[in-house]
Write an enzyme that holds these catalytic residues in place. Structure first.
Site, mmCIF file in Angstrom:
data_model
loop_
_atom_site.group_PDB
_atom_site.id
_atom_site.type_symbol
_atom_site.label_atom_id
_atom_site.label_comp_id
_atom_site.label_asym_id
_atom_site.label_seq_id
_atom_site.Cartn_x
_atom_site.Cartn_y
_atom_site.Cartn_z
ATOM 1 N N HIS A 4 0.845 -1.197 0.000
ATOM 2 C CA HIS A 4 0.000 0.000 0.000
ATOM 3 C C HIS A 4 0.877 1.242 0.000
ATOM 4 O O HIS A 4 1.690 1.432 0.896
ATOM 5 C CB HIS A 4 -0.926 0.013 1.226
ATOM 6 N N TYR A 18 -9.428 5.254 7.340
ATOM 7 C CA TYR A 18 -9.551 5.607 8.755
ATOM 8 C C TYR A 18 -10.620 6.688 8.839
ATOM 9 O O TYR A 18 -10.419 7.786 8.315
ATOM 10 C CB TYR A 18 -8.224 6.135 9.301
ATOM 11 N N PRO A 73 -4.506 0.143 18.493
ATOM 12 C CA PRO A 73 -4.243 -0.313 17.118
ATOM 13 C C PRO A 73 -4.371 0.761 16.039
ATOM 14 O O PRO A 73 -4.098 0.495 14.874
ATOM 15 C CB PRO A 73 -5.306 -1.396 16.922
ATOM 16 N N LYS A 94 0.853 -0.333 14.943
ATOM 17 C CA LYS A 94 2.239 -0.463 15.392
ATOM 18 C C LYS A 94 2.535 -1.694 16.235
ATOM 19 O O LYS A 94 3.707 -1.989 16.494
ATOM 20 C CB LYS A 94 2.648 0.786 16.190
ATOM 21 N N TYR A 103 3.796 6.357 9.914
ATOM 22 C CA TYR A 103 2.959 5.206 9.556
ATOM 23 C C TYR A 103 3.783 4.131 8.851
ATOM 24 O O TYR A 103 3.666 2.948 9.165
ATOM 25 C CB TYR A 103 1.793 5.635 8.660
HETATM 26 C C1 PHB Z 1 -6.047 -4.591 10.492
HETATM 27 O O1 PHB Z 1 -5.920 -4.849 9.274
HETATM 28 O O2 PHB Z 1 -6.513 -5.432 11.271
HETATM 29 C C2 PHB Z 1 -5.620 -3.254 10.989
HETATM 30 C C3 PHB Z 1 -5.069 -2.371 10.109
HETATM 31 C C4 PHB Z 1 -4.678 -1.106 10.554
HETATM 32 C C5 PHB Z 1 -4.838 -0.766 11.877
HETATM 33 C C6 PHB Z 1 -5.364 -1.694 12.766
HETATM 34 C C7 PHB Z 1 -5.762 -2.950 12.317
HETATM 35 O O3 PHB Z 1 -4.473 0.462 12.294
#
Ligand code: PHB
Ligand code: APR
Length: 392
Positions: A75, A203, A295, A299, A387
């Site tokens: 990505h 997000y 989450p 990280k 990130y």
């Molecule tokens: C996930 O794919 O489970 C995932 C991805 C990004 C995050 C948290 C979980 O910030």
């Protein structure tokens, strides 16, 4: 009592413990891994799936990158959505870097296969694990296995046994310091065998709470909703989940969302936690045994990987060059990167979630920060470099 001799005893057969064992054994250092649960139990855990470039390189170095290379998805950016609009953070353009979407469950499976291929010593369903003598030259681990008392004599112990493990509490209370922030909400996660709503993560900040759209592969999606901590999974039927997710997404995404029956559904609390020091005598802490991040910054696994990077190099330096600088610097070096990732994860959580005790002023601050992020390449670059992962 039957005593096993090894160089590094590793407590915990999750990603941190297995990756450390793989890296050390490939360089001729002997390890034994003790895991409390069965292998099937460990592999059934559904966890996150975004890998920083540093973690990707380390997994390749461990000789465990083939399937990740084939099935992982690179990505180059991500979407931030707020007040029914969205904007993209272009990691590639802003930093030259990217992340790899590859499930932690898949990685753990690859690690077990690699360990098996090298006849790795992993004991499952061990019990009553106790760490002894790490403040002396006679370190050893006692435990029960297959109904009998056992003992591992070793040079070092790596505590990779997660937040609820025993390693951290082996460090005397007079030495151990713990820093914690518990958030007043959880994440309800749902895994569905449906095509992802977007080819990059979304997000979403919304008045009804945060939402995240992620994926595992083109036919397996992972979605999250911010929910009150008191909620239970039983309260959330799949229909209610999809309905609520649609409400929190920008219209364009809500219209294209493909729904289906959940494969897995669970609620996880959100916490920021750091334990210092990450080394005490011959004991080293790695991964969730030493730190937890909410989450929102993706990280958790990546910090486990950087801990393992620092510790594996330190132990290789000790055994191959009789040089203990890496061992002596391990705690400070690992913690420096841990605190930066804690800051990033906390700031993403604060920016994108609704807090029960939030004032109107707080809300304006969030809105202003999101507008600033949308309008400033400098702000986007700061988010992007954190990130994709700060250098090791
Ligand atoms: C996930 O794919 O489970 C995932 C991805 C990004 C995050 C948290 C979980 O910030
Ligand atoms: N004895 C032996 N094994 C134990 C003990 C014990 N007393 N206590 C816990 N364990 C095992 C757990 O069963 C688990 O399999 O230690 C392992 C720790 O693994 P994880 O919790 O996955 O932690 P870690 O390897 O540090 O990986 C961190 O996991 O939780 C995610 O978000 C987190 O992605 C991050 C990653």
């Amino acid at each position: 009592m039957n005593t096993i001799r090894t160089q590094v005893a590793i407590i915990g057969g999750g990603p941190a413990g297995l990756l450390l064992s793989q890296l050390l054994e490939r360089k001729g250092i002997d390890t034994v891994v003790l895991e409390r649960r069965s292998r099937d139990y460990v592999l059934a855990r559904i966890r996150a799936g975004v890998l920083e470039s540093g973690a990707v390189d380390l997994i390749r170095e461990a000789g465990v990158g083939a399937r990740m290379q084939r099935e992982g998805i690179v990505h180059d950016g991500t979407f931030i959505a707020a007040s029914n609009r969205g904007f993209r953070i272009d990691f590639r353009q802003l930093t030259g870097g990217s992340v790899m979407v590859y499930g932690q469950t898949e990685l753990t499976q690859d690690l077990y296969q690699a360990r098996d291929a090298m006849n790795g010593k992993i004991l499952h369903e061990v019990d009553e694990v106790r760490i002894h003598g790490v403040d002396s030259d006679a370190a050893h681990v006692s435990f029960r296995w297959q109904g009998r008392e056992r003992r591992i004599a070793c040079d070092y112990v790596a505590g990779c046994d997660g937040f609820h493990g025993i390693s951290r509490n082996t460090i005397p209370a007079s030495v151990l310091r713990e820093f914690e922030r518990v958030y007043p909400f959880g994440w309800l996660g749902l895994l569905s065998a449906t095509p992802p709503v977007s080819d990059e993560l979304i997000y979403a900040s919304h008045a009804r709470g945060f939402a995240l759209c992620s994926m595992r592969n083109p036919a397996l999606s992972r979605y999250y909703l911010q929910v009150p901590l008191q909620d239970s999974v039983e309260q959330w039927s799949d229909e209610l989940f999809w309905e609520e997710l649609r409400r929190r997404l920008p219209a364009a995404a809500a219209e294209t969302l493909v729904t289906g029956e959940s494969v897995e559904k669970s609620i996880a609390p959100l916490r920021s936690f750091v334990a210092e020091p990450m080394r005490w005598g011959r004991l080293f802490l790695c991964g969730d045994a030493a730190h937890i991040v909410p989450p929102t910054g993706a990280k958790g696994l990546n910090l486990a990987a950087s801990d393992v990077y620092y510790l594996s190099r330190a132990l290789l330096q000790h055994y191959h060059e009789q040089d203990d600088h890496g061992i002596d610097d391990y705690s400070a070096t690992a913690l420096s990167r841990v605190w930066k990732a804690e800051r990033f994860s906390w700031s993403m959580t604060r920016l994108l979630h609704r807090f029960p005790d939030q004032s109107d002023f707080d809300l304006r601050m969030q809105q202003a920060e999101l507008e600033y992020l949308e309008s400033s390449l400098a702000a986007q670059t700061a988010l992007a470099e954190n990130y994709i992962g700060l250098p090791y």
